[in-house]
Design a protein around this motif. Sequence first.
Motif, PDB file in Angstrom:
ATOM      1  N   LEU A  18     -11.325 -35.594  46.933  1.00 36.15           N
ATOM      2  CA  LEU A  18     -10.911 -36.893  47.456  1.00 36.15           C
ATOM      3  C   LEU A  18      -9.830 -36.704  48.499  1.00 36.15           C
ATOM      4  CD1 LEU A  18     -10.854 -38.993  44.172  1.00 36.15           C
ATOM      5  CD2 LEU A  18     -12.442 -39.228  46.082  1.00 36.15           C
TER       6      LEU A  18
ATOM      7  N   LYS B 273     -14.785 -39.836  57.120  1.00 29.13           N
ATOM      8  CA  LYS B 273     -15.028 -38.602  56.379  1.00 29.13           C
ATOM      9  C   LYS B 273     -13.727 -37.869  56.056  1.00 29.13           C
ATOM     10  CE  LYS B 273     -18.632 -35.951  57.900  1.00 29.13           C
ATOM     11  NZ  LYS B 273     -19.630 -35.566  58.934  1.00 29.13           N
TER      12      LYS B 273
ATOM     13  N   LEU C 215     -20.137 -31.926  42.601  1.00 28.10           N
ATOM     14  CA  LEU C 215     -19.598 -33.184  42.078  1.00 28.10           C
ATOM     15  C   LEU C 215     -20.592 -33.928  41.185  1.00 28.10           C
ATOM     16  CD1 LEU C 215     -17.640 -34.526  45.192  1.00 28.10           C
ATOM     17  CD2 LEU C 215     -16.681 -33.650  43.079  1.00 28.10           C
TER      18      LEU C 215
ATOM     19  N   LYS D  72     -31.887 -46.235  48.832  1.00 31.80           N
ATOM     20  CA  LYS D  72     -31.186 -46.522  47.582  1.00 31.80           C
ATOM     21  C   LYS D  72     -29.779 -47.031  47.833  1.00 31.80           C
ATOM     22  CE  LYS D  72     -33.083 -44.049  43.859  1.00 31.80           C
ATOM     23  NZ  LYS D  72     -33.409 -42.720  43.432  1.00 31.80           N
ATOM     24  N   LEU D  73     -29.115 -46.366  48.769  1.00 30.01           N
ATOM     25  CA  LEU D  73     -27.744 -46.766  49.068  1.00 30.01           C
ATOM     26  C   LEU D  73     -27.687 -48.170  49.646  1.00 30.01           C
ATOM     27  CD1 LEU D  73     -27.094 -43.349  49.597  1.00 30.01           C
ATOM     28  CD2 LEU D  73     -24.990 -44.543  50.008  1.00 30.01           C
TER      29      LEU D  73
ATOM     30  N   LYS E 137     -13.130 -44.180  46.011  1.00 30.19           N
ATOM     31  CA  LYS E 137     -12.979 -42.852  45.401  1.00 30.19           C
ATOM     32  C   LYS E 137     -14.098 -42.599  44.402  1.00 30.19           C
ATOM     33  CE  LYS E 137      -9.816 -44.313  41.833  1.00 30.19           C
ATOM     34  NZ  LYS E 137      -8.452 -44.698  41.533  1.00 30.19           N
ATOM     35  N   GLN E 138     -14.639 -43.646  43.836  1.00 35.18           N
ATOM     36  CA  GLN E 138     -15.774 -43.494  42.930  1.00 35.18           C
ATOM     37  C   GLN E 138     -17.045 -43.165  43.713  1.00 35.18           C
ATOM     38  OE1 GLN E 138     -15.451 -44.161  39.345  1.00 35.18           O
ATOM     39  NE2 GLN E 138     -17.297 -42.939  39.460  1.00 35.18           N
ATOM     40  N   LEU E 139     -17.232 -43.884  44.818  1.00 32.48           N
ATOM     41  CA  LEU E 139     -18.413 -43.632  45.653  1.00 32.48           C
ATOM     42  C   LEU E 139     -18.372 -42.233  46.253  1.00 32.48           C
ATOM     43  CD1 LEU E 139     -18.743 -47.004  47.611  1.00 32.48           C
ATOM     44  CD2 LEU E 139     -19.894 -46.333  45.503  1.00 32.48           C
ATOM     45  N   ALA E 140     -17.157 -41.840  46.664  1.00 27.82           N
ATOM     46  CA  ALA E 140     -17.029 -40.563  47.372  1.00 27.82           C
ATOM     47  C   ALA E 140     -17.355 -39.360  46.493  1.00 27.82           C
ATOM     48  CB  ALA E 140     -15.621 -40.419  47.947  1.00 27.82           C
ATOM     49  N   VAL E 141     -17.320 -39.522  45.178  1.00 29.51           N
ATOM     50  CA  VAL E 141     -17.682 -38.386  44.334  1.00 29.51           C
ATOM     51  C   VAL E 141     -19.159 -38.434  43.932  1.00 29.51           C
ATOM     52  CG1 VAL E 141     -15.370 -37.940  43.448  1.00 29.51           C
ATOM     53  CG2 VAL E 141     -16.870 -39.504  42.202  1.00 29.51           C
ATOM     54  N   THR E 142     -19.868 -39.458  44.403  1.00 33.03           N
ATOM     55  CA  THR E 142     -21.298 -39.493  44.086  1.00 33.03           C
ATOM     56  C   THR E 142     -22.173 -39.271  45.316  1.00 33.03           C
ATOM     57  OG1 THR E 142     -21.312 -41.884  44.321  1.00 33.03           O
ATOM     58  CG2 THR E 142     -21.059 -41.041  42.109  1.00 33.03           C
ATOM     59  N   LYS E 143     -21.688 -39.715  46.467  1.00 33.95           N
ATOM     60  CA  LYS E 143     -22.489 -39.595  47.684  1.00 33.95           C
ATOM     61  C   LYS E 143     -21.656 -39.033  48.815  1.00 33.95           C
ATOM     62  CE  LYS E 143     -26.386 -41.164  46.248  1.00 33.95           C
ATOM     63  NZ  LYS E 143     -27.470 -40.240  46.074  1.00 33.95           N
ATOM     64  N   LYS E 144     -22.346 -38.510  49.816  1.00 32.83           N
ATOM     65  CA  LYS E 144     -21.651 -38.019  51.001  1.00 32.83           C
ATOM     66  C   LYS E 144     -20.944 -39.173  51.684  1.00 32.83           C
ATOM     67  CE  LYS E 144     -24.473 -34.121  52.377  1.00 32.83           C
ATOM     68  NZ  LYS E 144     -25.767 -33.870  53.014  1.00 32.83           N
ATOM     69  N   ARG E 145     -19.786 -38.879  52.215  1.00 34.75           N
ATOM     70  CA  ARG E 145     -19.027 -39.918  52.911  1.00 34.75           C
ATOM     71  C   ARG E 145     -19.842 -40.514  54.063  1.00 34.75           C
ATOM     72  NH1 ARG E 145     -13.022 -39.331  52.690  1.00 34.75           N
ATOM     73  NH2 ARG E 145     -12.676 -38.358  50.668  1.00 34.75           N
TER      74      ARG E 145
ATOM     75  N   ARG F 298     -20.192 -29.301  48.059  1.00 31.75           N
ATOM     76  CA  ARG F 298     -19.366 -30.348  47.458  1.00 31.75           C
ATOM     77  C   ARG F 298     -20.146 -31.344  46.592  1.00 31.75           C
ATOM     78  NH1 ARG F 298     -16.536 -34.910  48.936  1.00 31.75           N
ATOM     79  NH2 ARG F 298     -18.347 -35.426  50.155  1.00 31.75           N
ATOM     80  N   ILE F 299     -21.088 -32.027  47.211  1.00 32.29           N
ATOM     81  CA  ILE F 299     -21.778 -33.111  46.511  1.00 32.29           C
ATOM     82  C   ILE F 299     -22.569 -32.583  45.319  1.00 32.29           C
ATOM     83  CG2 ILE F 299     -23.674 -34.767  46.760  1.00 32.29           C
ATOM     84  CD1 ILE F 299     -21.077 -35.892  47.709  1.00 32.29           C
TER      85      ILE F 299
ATOM     86  N   CYS G 235     -28.121 -50.579  46.991  1.00 32.40           N
ATOM     87  CA  CYS G 235     -26.866 -50.754  46.262  1.00 32.40           C
ATOM     88  C   CYS G 235     -25.932 -51.711  46.996  1.00 32.40           C
ATOM     89  CB  CYS G 235     -26.157 -49.411  46.077  1.00 32.40           C
ATOM     90  SG  CYS G 235     -26.858 -48.441  44.750  1.00 32.40           S
TER      91      CYS G 235
END
Lengths: 253, 243
Positions: free
Chosen positions: B53, A249, B77, A3-4, A83-91, B73-74, A7
Amino acid sequence: MIKLIKCEFMKTRRRYVFLTALTVTAAMLAWIYPRHQSADLIRLGWMANLYELPLINSIFMPLLSIIVSSRLCDIEHKGVMLKQLAVTKKRSQIYDAKLIYGLIIMIFCLILSWGMTITFGYIAGFEGEVPIRLYLLYFLFTATPTIAVYILQHTLSLCFKNQGVTFFSGTIGTFLGALSLFFPQLPWLRRILVWGYYGALSFVGLFGWTKENRYKQAHFEVMGIDRNSFIILLFICIAMYIIGREIFKRKEL
Amino acid sequence: MNEIVKTAGLTKLYKGVAAVSDLNMSVRKGRIYGFLGPNGAGKTTTLKMLLSLIRPTNGEIEIMGRRMEAKSRIEILRNIGSLIESPSFYGHLTGAENLRILQTLLDVPKMNIDKVLKIVRLDNQRSKKASAYSLGMKQRLGLAGALLAFPKLLILDEPTNGLDPAGIQEMRELIKSLPTQFGMTVIVSSHLLSEIDQMAEDIGIIAKGKMMYQGKLEDLHNIDRNKSLEEIFLDLTGREQSL
Ligand SMILES: Nc1ncnc2c1ncn2[C@@H]1O[C@H](COP(=O)(O)OP(=O)(O)OP(=O)(O)O)[C@@H](O)[C@H]1O
Ligand SMILES: [Mg+2]
């Protein structure tokens, strides 16, 4: 993960990353297209290729890496998307997806140019059959340094907002790497920088070339394959991947 | 368990200087929490820590009853929508394409895209490139992205930045409707009391990284009956800063 990567593909719409990569590859192919080759070089063609191409690869492939990685990453910086990606998926997943997508493009271009050099050989009428095992080895020894260089560029592009950093360090590295190929008497030189491994892993030598006779009495020979360099390079790849991912990370967004 | 966000001793140092220091924040479920403070007070820094973040130098964060850790975390979130500082978007893609990417990443139904575009009233601009959006439209696209998963908690950092009075009014009405309509809790930051006092029920006032007041907005009056809210706010945050 699929999926990633999907994207990543969706993100690059109207960015023509693939087309840009193909253009650079085409430029490289135009460069090596056989023109007015002497009879001697046609006789030695297959081996001459393996002797000459590492230098050309050592310039073009790193440049292609810079272009592809920064084209894929600058959209994230421009749109402050990380910052948007980082709150949806693991770094780590974000890092991997983009790396894989970039590597797919790189490997595709590599296969294309590899296939085209062989095609060019037949067009020019090189003597004999293509030594396919040597060509496969050559592919492996071109792909591995390219992957190493790409991982480095990918990390730089992803972690630095300013893509100038990527371009600058990439170009300097490319230059030094290509330069190290001109010092065969100093083999360790090629092992210091990832960009030097195109040369470190080249395995064909030229013998009997003279200024007056040029290639008349010359011949190419397979020299020892530098297994140590290859193993070192594999470790470098792994280390750079782990370190790069860890840096991303920990990055504050 | 009535608290959705709770921090204990939350601290962030930048080169030894505290941007946020020993912050105990408490946000109640289903409420609109106004996070107020002058420029540089530490609002963005705090909200970024809530979203992982940036890494807190010290202290703990508990969201929805779970401690924020690398492992959890995830998952935590997933229930939070956010809009921090400037809205995020790919300028070369249309509004709808931007949301399509987020929708894929968040793994939520495709029809959410239409829903949120309607909520932020961007549905007739969906096929326009995001780079061609006005500032207000970009802000609304950012909000649409934050709403996309219909999260339990919404964190908005100065969402009215750059909006005209009508836009501010509209954003305010929208935010006010979220708890009742979707059962969301909203944390919304601002440096203007006047922007917050018409929508927030609870407030936290932060100045120089420290929490100066936290509680119901109406109780703020009780600090000094003779002063206006604005004056009390200025007293708490230090007048010279807000000039
Ligand atoms: N990356 C950073 N490096 C060093 N200092 C920082 C960094 N980010 C923020 N700061 C400092 O931390 C303090 C708080 O900043 P923050 O952005 O959280 O304020 P804010 O309340 O969001 O202000 P504003 O209303 O202007 O958005 C400021 O003094 C700022 O200079
Ligand atoms: Mg801020």
